[in-house]
Design a protein around this motif. Structure first.
Motif: not given
Length: 68
Positions: A53-68
């Motif tokens: 689930p997207f909610a279970h990954i680290p915040r720094e990684t979420k920022k990279i993924i959502k920037a795309n």
């Protein structure tokens, strides 16, 4: 009305993160399901693929993924 993408391929960006001594490499992001397909690497050995689930990954990684 614009169509939503079914998945965003991220394998070429080499995004990795660690959770409890297990390394994960992001393969694709599925925005409709809010999940991330990852390759699991334990002790340098590929252990297969998982869907997290997207909610279970680290915040720094979420920022990279959502920037795309």
């Amino acid at each position: 009305m614009a169509k939503k993408k079914k998945s965003v391929e991220l394998s070429d960006q080499n995004i990795t993160f660690n959770i409890e001594k297990i390394s994960y490499r992001v393969i694709r992001f599925l925005p409709t399901l809010m999940t991330v397909d990852v390759m699991v690497v334990e002790n340098g050995v590929k252990a297969g693929m998982q869907s997290l689930p997207f909610a279970h990954i680290p915040r720094e990684t979420k920022k990279i993924i959502k920037a795309n």
